[in-house]
Motif scaffolding. Structure first.
Motif, PDB file in Angstrom:
ATOM      1  N   GLU A  24     -11.111 -18.646  -7.745  1.00 18.26           N
ATOM      2  CA  GLU A  24     -12.397 -18.438  -8.405  1.00 18.26           C
ATOM      3  C   GLU A  24     -12.625 -19.468  -9.510  1.00 18.26           C
ATOM      4  OE1 GLU A  24      -9.874 -16.458  -8.193  1.00 18.26           O
ATOM      5  OE2 GLU A  24      -9.224 -15.760 -10.154  1.00 18.26           O
ATOM      6  N   GLN A  33     -15.717 -18.963 -25.628  1.00 18.37           N
ATOM      7  CA  GLN A  33     -14.988 -18.072 -26.526  1.00 18.37           C
ATOM      8  C   GLN A  33     -15.064 -18.600 -27.964  1.00 18.37           C
ATOM      9  OE1 GLN A  33     -11.666 -15.906 -24.281  1.00 18.37           O
ATOM     10  NE2 GLN A  33     -11.151 -18.030 -23.949  1.00 18.37           N
ATOM     11  N   ILE A 188      -8.248 -22.713 -26.802  1.00 19.62           N
ATOM     12  CA  ILE A 188      -7.302 -22.705 -25.681  1.00 19.62           C
ATOM     13  C   ILE A 188      -7.725 -21.615 -24.704  1.00 19.62           C
ATOM     14  CG2 ILE A 188      -4.882 -22.439 -24.992  1.00 19.62           C
ATOM     15  CD1 ILE A 188      -5.407 -24.836 -26.874  1.00 19.62           C
ATOM     16  N   GLY A 189      -7.957 -21.995 -23.459  1.00 15.38           N
ATOM     17  CA  GLY A 189      -8.435 -21.039 -22.474  1.00 15.38           C
ATOM     18  C   GLY A 189      -7.999 -21.425 -21.079  1.00 15.38           C
ATOM     19  N   PRO A 190      -8.415 -20.637 -20.077  1.00 13.94           N
ATOM     20  CA  PRO A 190      -7.854 -20.786 -18.733  1.00 13.94           C
ATOM     21  C   PRO A 190      -8.434 -21.951 -17.926  1.00 13.94           C
ATOM     22  CG  PRO A 190      -9.512 -19.081 -18.728  1.00 13.94           C
ATOM     23  CD  PRO A 190      -9.387 -19.541 -20.155  1.00 13.94           C
ATOM     24  N   TRP A 192      -7.202 -23.702 -13.726  1.00 19.01           N
ATOM     25  CA  TRP A 192      -6.170 -23.615 -12.685  1.00 19.01           C
ATOM     26  C   TRP A 192      -5.126 -24.686 -12.911  1.00 19.01           C
ATOM     27  CZ3 TRP A 192      -5.558 -19.319 -10.504  1.00 19.01           C
ATOM     28  CH2 TRP A 192      -6.646 -18.498 -10.218  1.00 19.01           C
TER      29      TRP A 192
ATOM     30  N   ALA B  57     -10.013 -13.042  -5.397  1.00 18.79           N
ATOM     31  CA  ALA B  57     -10.875 -13.824  -6.286  1.00 18.79           C
ATOM     32  C   ALA B  57     -11.929 -12.928  -6.927  1.00 18.79           C
ATOM     33  CB  ALA B  57     -11.541 -14.965  -5.517  1.00 18.79           C
ATOM     34  N   SER B  60     -10.431 -10.774  -9.591  1.00 19.30           N
ATOM     35  CA  SER B  60     -10.209 -11.558 -10.801  1.00 19.30           C
ATOM     36  C   SER B  60     -11.475 -11.610 -11.650  1.00 19.30           C
ATOM     37  CB  SER B  60      -9.764 -12.979 -10.418  1.00 19.30           C
ATOM     38  OG  SER B  60      -9.660 -13.790 -11.561  1.00 19.30           O
ATOM     39  N   LEU B  76      -9.344 -14.899 -23.971  1.00 24.25           N
ATOM     40  CA  LEU B  76      -8.572 -15.145 -22.749  1.00 24.25           C
ATOM     41  C   LEU B  76      -7.834 -16.475 -22.889  1.00 24.25           C
ATOM     42  CD1 LEU B  76      -7.940 -14.412 -19.746  1.00 24.25           C
ATOM     43  CD2 LEU B  76     -10.037 -15.648 -19.144  1.00 24.25           C
ATOM     44  N   ILE B  77      -6.505 -16.417 -22.789  1.00 19.37           N
ATOM     45  CA  ILE B  77      -5.706 -17.642 -22.955  1.00 19.37           C
ATOM     46  C   ILE B  77      -5.442 -18.314 -21.612  1.00 19.37           C
ATOM     47  CG2 ILE B  77      -3.425 -18.527 -23.629  1.00 19.37           C
ATOM     48  CD1 ILE B  77      -3.322 -16.358 -25.771  1.00 19.37           C
ATOM     49  N   ASP B  78      -5.105 -17.516 -20.592  1.00 22.26           N
ATOM     50  CA  ASP B  78      -4.611 -18.137 -19.363  1.00 22.26           C
ATOM     51  C   ASP B  78      -4.883 -17.266 -18.139  1.00 22.26           C
ATOM     52  OD1 ASP B  78      -3.343 -20.232 -18.054  1.00 22.26           O
ATOM     53  OD2 ASP B  78      -1.347 -19.374 -18.245  1.00 22.26           O
ATOM     54  N   VAL B  79      -5.135 -17.916 -17.032  1.00 24.82           N
ATOM     55  CA  VAL B  79      -5.203 -17.252 -15.722  1.00 24.82           C
ATOM     56  C   VAL B  79      -4.313 -18.058 -14.794  1.00 24.82           C
ATOM     57  CG1 VAL B  79      -6.658 -16.625 -13.760  1.00 24.82           C
ATOM     58  CG2 VAL B  79      -7.583 -16.474 -16.083  1.00 24.82           C
ATOM     59  N   ASP B  80      -3.438 -17.372 -14.078  1.00 28.53           N
ATOM     60  CA  ASP B  80      -2.579 -18.083 -13.134  1.00 28.53           C
ATOM     61  C   ASP B  80      -2.363 -17.197 -11.916  1.00 28.53           C
ATOM     62  OD1 ASP B  80      -1.055 -20.102 -12.073  1.00 28.53           O
ATOM     63  OD2 ASP B  80       0.456 -20.104 -13.652  1.00 28.53           O
ATOM     64  N   VAL B  81      -1.705 -17.777 -10.928  1.00 28.34           N
ATOM     65  CA  VAL B  81      -1.408 -17.020  -9.706  1.00 28.34           C
ATOM     66  C   VAL B  81      -0.142 -16.209  -9.933  1.00 28.34           C
ATOM     67  CG1 VAL B  81      -0.748 -17.272  -7.290  1.00 28.34           C
ATOM     68  CG2 VAL B  81      -2.517 -18.733  -8.263  1.00 28.34           C
ATOM     69  N   TRP B  82      -0.158 -14.976  -9.477  1.00 24.32           N
ATOM     70  CA  TRP B  82       1.055 -14.130  -9.490  1.00 24.32           C
ATOM     71  C   TRP B  82       1.510 -14.027  -8.041  1.00 24.32           C
ATOM     72  CZ3 TRP B  82       0.962  -8.144  -9.351  1.00 24.32           C
ATOM     73  CH2 TRP B  82       2.272  -7.659  -9.388  1.00 24.32           C
ATOM     74  N   ASP B  88      -1.488 -12.868  -2.976  1.00 19.04           N
ATOM     75  CA  ASP B  88      -2.072 -13.854  -3.870  1.00 19.04           C
ATOM     76  C   ASP B  88      -2.604 -13.164  -5.127  1.00 19.04           C
ATOM     77  OD1 ASP B  88      -3.073 -16.382  -4.551  1.00 19.04           O
ATOM     78  OD2 ASP B  88      -5.002 -15.892  -3.668  1.00 19.04           O
ATOM     79  N   ARG B  90      -2.898 -12.267  -9.432  1.00 16.76           N
ATOM     80  CA  ARG B  90      -3.294 -13.018 -10.622  1.00 16.76           C
ATOM     81  C   ARG B  90      -2.501 -12.533 -11.821  1.00 16.76           C
ATOM     82  NH1 ARG B  90      -5.229 -15.489  -7.195  1.00 16.76           N
ATOM     83  NH2 ARG B  90      -7.413 -16.106  -6.851  1.00 16.76           N
ATOM     84  N   ARG B  91      -2.241 -13.471 -12.737  1.00 16.21           N
ATOM     85  CA  ARG B  91      -1.624 -13.153 -14.021  1.00 16.21           C
ATOM     86  C   ARG B  91      -2.603 -13.573 -15.103  1.00 16.21           C
ATOM     87  NH1 ARG B  91       0.696 -15.540 -18.285  1.00 16.21           N
ATOM     88  NH2 ARG B  91       2.620 -14.708 -19.177  1.00 16.21           N
ATOM     89  N   GLU B  93      -3.495 -13.620 -19.242  1.00  9.24           N
ATOM     90  CA  GLU B  93      -2.915 -13.474 -20.580  1.00  9.24           C
ATOM     91  C   GLU B  93      -4.044 -13.555 -21.591  1.00  9.24           C
ATOM     92  OE1 GLU B  93       0.724 -15.590 -21.305  1.00  9.24           O
ATOM     93  OE2 GLU B  93       0.406 -15.591 -23.482  1.00  9.24           O
ATOM     94  N   VAL B 106      -0.316  -9.225 -21.227  1.00  6.52           N
ATOM     95  CA  VAL B 106      -0.071  -9.943 -19.981  1.00  6.52           C
ATOM     96  C   VAL B 106      -0.364  -8.947 -18.864  1.00  6.52           C
ATOM     97  CG1 VAL B 106       1.587 -11.178 -18.571  1.00  6.52           C
ATOM     98  CG2 VAL B 106       1.667 -11.410 -21.064  1.00  6.52           C
TER      99      VAL B 106
END
Lengths: 294, 146
Positions: A24, A33, A188-190, A192, B57, B60, B76-82, B88, B90-91, B93, B106
């Motif tokens: 996505e 943010q 700091i943000g997301p 891929w 997706a 998410s 929101l700090i991070d989006v990653d694949v879990w 498939d 998502r993680r 943070e 988390v």
């Protein structure tokens, strides 16, 4: 879950192709943010005055040990000259008194200046516009923050407006929230994460980071998605210590920047590791920026 | 053999020393870390699931939209694949403020057998460094209940 839309979300085409699975769209999340602070904005003169008064103040206990009393370290007659506006500014912010000493709130929030565990400068530069966040971590697990315009504000600012005035917003927080404050300030943000390491000629890098306008074509070896995104370069430096340089390239991700042999080497790191780097730095620990498994 | 805890369509190995609490508010499982001294925030894990007909997706984006609406001072700090035992996931943070304190979460989310499942670890900002590995080990232990 009746509110779930029927349609599928928009995909990040490049990330989807790279992963071979739908990814996505994340771009635009980080940039929206804001940095949140309810603290007063202070002019450079008022910040200097806080920096002068804070370390002078002395906390002590009353003879019966019950009451905290402070010698609030006011200004001498000669020092007061030329400080009238700064004194008024601190008074309006309820940090100072009309006599040029610290009010109670000013006395409390300047404790990290008197009993510092560490002091930090984080500078940010976007499209040639600079900003600065100063942080003092106190030995009582508190922290004083003086934050200039955040990444969010910088991204939103009309490039034609005048540059950084030196004004900063004052906040007094717990030391354990310092990394969170800086993370939010830096935007700091997301995005891929995919490993990427590129070298750029130092002159090209300097021109790119200092310019309001960007050449339309990426230099050889630099992915267009990295080049086309806005670059906010930031440096973190402990007082008297070495500095580290990072690049927040919005949807293209976060990079550590290393200078080597006339080149700027940009290595992508996950956003969560940038956060952990800040936590480790403020706690006095070094943190490995290598990519862990999720 | 380690005791596994079944929580909705998943099972997991609870972190050592964490207590299983009676789930409330429709959760499948709630676990608490040992109480920290000085009245600090007690880190916890909440697992919940519900019927979900959509892609990962889509889960998410729906999850992130929910965060933005529900959480105060959300960042929101991070989006990653879990990529644990389920295909498939998502993680996520993120940080948010609750009861005056800033929490660091988390969240592992996935779609399994027509259900969305969220495993959400919460800790105070200053506690995260000591819990990172605990969260990761617990997420790695997850299996789908047959």
């Amino acid at each position: 879950m009746s509110k779930i839309p029927d349609r599928e979300p928009r995909l990040d085409e490049e990330a989807t192709v790279d992963a071979g699975q739908p990814r996505e769209e994340l771009s635009g999340l980080a940039i929206r943010q804001p940095y949140r602070s309810a603290g007063p904005w202070l002019s450079p003169a008022a910040q200097r005055l806080i920096g002068l008064l804070g370390p002078r103040a002395v906390a002590d206990f009353s003879p019966d040990d019950n009451l905290l009393v402070g010698t609030r370290g006011g200004l001498g007659v000669f020092e007061r000259r030329g400080q009238r506006e700064a004194i008024k500014e601190l008074e309006d912010a309820e940090l100072g008194t009309p006599e040029g000493s610290l009010a109670s709130a000013g006395f409390v929030c300047t404790a990290p200046l008197r009993h510092s565990a560490s002091a930090w400068r984080i500078t940010g530069q976007l499209r040639g516009r600079a900003s600065l966040l100063q942080l003092w971590i106190g030995s009582d697990a508190d922290a004083l923050v003086l934050a200039g315009p955040s990444a969010h504000e910088q991204f939103q600012t009309d490039p034609d407006l005048p540059g950084f005035s030196g004004h900063a917003q004052l906040d007094y927080v717990s030391a354990e929230e310092a990394a969170a404050v800086v993370t939010t300030w830096l935007g700091i943000g997301p995005s891929w994460f995919r490993p990427l390491k590129v070298s750029i000629g130092r002159d090209v890098y300097d021109a790119r980071t200092g310019a309001a306008e960007v050449d339309a074509t990426a230099p050889p070896g630099v992915p267009a998605t990295l080049w086309d995104n806005p670059w906010m370069v930031w440096q973190i430096e402990q007082s008297g210590g070495p500095s580290s340089t990072f690049l927040n390239a919005a949807a293209a991700g976060h990079f550590q920047v290393i200078a080597a042999d006339g080149q700027a080497v940009l290595e992508r790191i996950p956003a969560r590791n940038v956060y952990r780097h800040l936590v480790g730095s403020f706690a006095g620990n070094s943190v490995d920026l290598e990519v862990p498994s999720a | 053999m380690t005791d596994r805890l079944t929580a909705g369509p998943l099972s997991l190995v609870p972190p050592a020393g964490w207590k299983i609490a009676r789930p409330g508010g429709g959760a499948d499982a709630v676990l608490f870390a040992p109480k920290p001294p000085g009245g600090s925030f007690q880190p916890n894990l909440v697992v919940n699931s519900e019927v979900f007909n959509g892609s990962q997706a889509k889960l998410s984006t729906v999850t992130l939209a929910g965060h933005q609406v529900m959480l105060t001072e959300y960042h929101l700090i991070d989006v990653d694949v879990w990529s644990a035992p389920i295909s498939d996931g998502r993680r996520f943070e993120y940080m948010h403020r609750m009861g005056g304190g800033l929490l660091h979460c988390v969240q592992y989310s996935t779609v399994v057998n027509g259900c969305s499942v969220h495993m959400t670890f919460s800790a105070a900002e200053g506690q995260l460094a000591g819990l990172d590995a605990t969260f990761l080990d617990c997420a790695d232990s997850v299996e789908v209940v047959a």
